[in-house]
Motif scaffolding. Structure first.
Motif, mmCIF file in Angstrom:
data_model
loop_
_atom_site.group_PDB
_atom_site.id
_atom_site.type_symbol
_atom_site.label_atom_id
_atom_site.label_comp_id
_atom_site.label_asym_id
_atom_site.label_seq_id
_atom_site.Cartn_x
_atom_site.Cartn_y
_atom_site.Cartn_z
ATOM 1 N N ALA A 1 4.100 5.596 -5.654
ATOM 2 C CA ALA A 1 3.998 5.562 -7.114
ATOM 3 C C ALA A 1 2.924 6.526 -7.611
ATOM 4 O O ALA A 1 3.085 7.157 -8.670
ATOM 5 N N ASP A 2 1.841 6.656 -6.861
ATOM 6 C CA ASP A 2 0.753 7.552 -7.259
ATOM 7 C C ASP A 2 1.155 9.025 -7.176
ATOM 8 O O ASP A 2 0.593 9.864 -7.891
ATOM 9 N N LEU A 3 2.098 9.350 -6.304
ATOM 10 C CA LEU A 3 2.535 10.742 -6.151
ATOM 11 C C LEU A 3 3.498 11.174 -7.262
ATOM 12 O O LEU A 3 3.603 12.370 -7.576
ATOM 13 N N ILE A 4 4.195 10.227 -7.852
ATOM 14 C CA ILE A 4 5.304 10.552 -8.755
ATOM 15 C C ILE A 4 4.896 11.291 -10.024
ATOM 16 O O ILE A 4 5.558 12.275 -10.401
ATOM 17 N N GLU B 1 7.694 7.928 2.422
ATOM 18 C CA GLU B 1 8.947 7.184 2.592
ATOM 19 C C GLU B 1 9.098 6.698 4.033
ATOM 20 O O GLU B 1 9.562 5.576 4.276
ATOM 21 N N ASN B 2 8.709 7.529 4.968
ATOM 22 C CA ASN B 2 8.789 7.116 6.368
ATOM 23 C C ASN B 2 7.791 6.006 6.676
ATOM 24 O O ASN B 2 8.095 5.065 7.424
ATOM 25 N N ARG B 3 6.589 6.090 6.075
ATOM 26 C CA ARG B 3 5.606 5.027 6.282
ATOM 27 C C ARG B 3 6.066 3.719 5.629
ATOM 28 O O ARG B 3 5.790 2.632 6.142
ATOM 29 N N ASN C 1 0.822 -1.212 0.000
ATOM 30 C CA ASN C 1 0.000 0.000 0.000
ATOM 31 C C ASN C 1 0.850 1.253 0.000
ATOM 32 O O ASN C 1 0.553 2.227 -0.722
ATOM 33 N N GLN C 2 1.900 1.270 0.806
ATOM 34 C CA GLN C 2 2.738 2.463 0.901
ATOM 35 C C GLN C 2 3.580 2.665 -0.367
ATOM 36 O O GLN C 2 3.780 3.793 -0.817
ATOM 37 N N TYR C 3 4.068 1.577 -0.941
ATOM 38 C CA TYR C 3 4.799 1.706 -2.208
ATOM 39 C C TYR C 3 3.877 2.209 -3.313
ATOM 40 O O TYR C 3 4.283 3.004 -4.168
ATOM 41 N N GLN D 1 14.524 -4.640 -5.345
ATOM 42 C CA GLN D 1 15.541 -3.952 -6.128
ATOM 43 C C GLN D 1 14.919 -2.841 -6.975
ATOM 44 O O GLN D 1 15.480 -1.747 -7.084
ATOM 45 N N ALA D 2 13.760 -3.123 -7.559
ATOM 46 C CA ALA D 2 13.072 -2.110 -8.364
ATOM 47 C C ALA D 2 12.634 -0.931 -7.500
ATOM 48 O O ALA D 2 12.754 0.235 -7.900
ATOM 49 N N GLN D 3 12.149 -1.219 -6.289
ATOM 50 C CA GLN D 3 11.744 -0.144 -5.389
ATOM 51 C C GLN D 3 12.945 0.668 -4.912
ATOM 52 O O GLN D 3 12.872 1.898 -4.778
ATOM 53 N N ASP D 4 14.072 -0.007 -4.671
ATOM 54 C CA ASP D 4 15.291 0.693 -4.267
ATOM 55 C C ASP D 4 15.804 1.598 -5.380
ATOM 56 O O ASP D 4 16.288 2.707 -5.133
ATOM 57 N N GLN D 5 15.698 1.132 -6.617
ATOM 58 C CA GLN D 5 16.114 1.950 -7.762
ATOM 59 C C GLN D 5 15.233 3.195 -7.879
ATOM 60 O O GLN D 5 15.724 4.282 -8.189
ATOM 61 N N LEU D 6 13.957 3.022 -7.626
ATOM 62 C CA LEU D 6 13.053 4.177 -7.659
ATOM 63 C C LEU D 6 13.394 5.159 -6.543
ATOM 64 O O LEU D 6 13.377 6.375 -6.755
#
Length: 204
Positions: free
Chosen positions: A54-57, A145-147, A48-50, A106-111
């Motif tokens: 993504a929705d904010l970007i 990011e904190n969540r 949910n947090q990821y 890894q994909a989330q870390d790259q983002l």
């Protein structure tokens, strides 16, 4: 007489059944599926947090583009990293796949890295930094990011509790007898150093 004897036996069997149920519950027979569901629920919060990030970007990218048109490379990197991150889905059904979980992380870390570079670029544009929409998006992104960090920490704790239960007595017995189909679960610990921490994220 026969009827009262039958009634007595029935009551005795019911009492015995209730006692056995209570003893089994006290021995932790239900702990493994309970901890398994808790781990899955914790993973749902990570997703949910990821997704919230993504929705904010898209709005963030368009806001930056309006003031920093020359930063095409950085903006493109964020867009492409978001596309990769959202293309990999890990739900409760695929949570037991270590390779897919690693690809997802890894994909989330790259983002995360692409977003950090975008925020560094924004420092070069005073008008952008003063834009109210940008400030709002920046604040929302920092909070998200904190969540994410908290959700990841909770997921790691839930997986650790579940894995410990099926590896130690008496959970190990219940696992071998009743829950053999439930595997040891992977966590973020294998793919991201310090994932158990919940730092205060600042994109500055």
């Amino acid at each position: 007489m026969t009827h009262s004897r039958y009634s007595y036996r029935l009551q005795w069997r019911l009492a015995t059944l209730l006692l056995m149920s209570w003893l089994l519950a006290g021995c932790g027979i239900n702990d493994i599926p309970t901890y398994d569901e808790q781990a899955k629920a914790a993973w749902g919060q990570v997703e949910n947090q990821y997704q919230r990030r993504a929705d904010l970007i898209p709005n963030l990218v368009e806001t930056v583009r309006a003031y920093a048109q020359h930063e095409r490379e950085t903006l493109t990197a964020v867009i492409e990293a978001r596309a990769r991150a959202t293309s990999i889905q890990v739900d409760a059904g695929t949570l037991d796949d270590p390779q897919k979980l690693q690809q997802y992380q890894q994909a989330q870390d790259q983002l995360s890295g692409a977003l950090s570079r975008l925020m560094v670029v924004s420092e070069r544009y005073p008008e952008l930094k003063a834009n109210q929409n940008f400030l709002t998006l920046q604040s929302q992104l920092e909070g998200t990011e904190n969540r994410i960090a908290v959700a990841r920490r909770d997921f790691i704790a839930a997986v650790e509790r579940y894995n410990t239960e099926i590896r130690t007595f008496p959970g190990r017995i219940w696992h071998s007898v009743l829950y053999r189909d439930l595997p040891v679960r992977e966590s973020f610990e294998a793919t991201s150093q310090g994932a158990e921490q919940a730092p205060q994220v600042k994109f500055q």
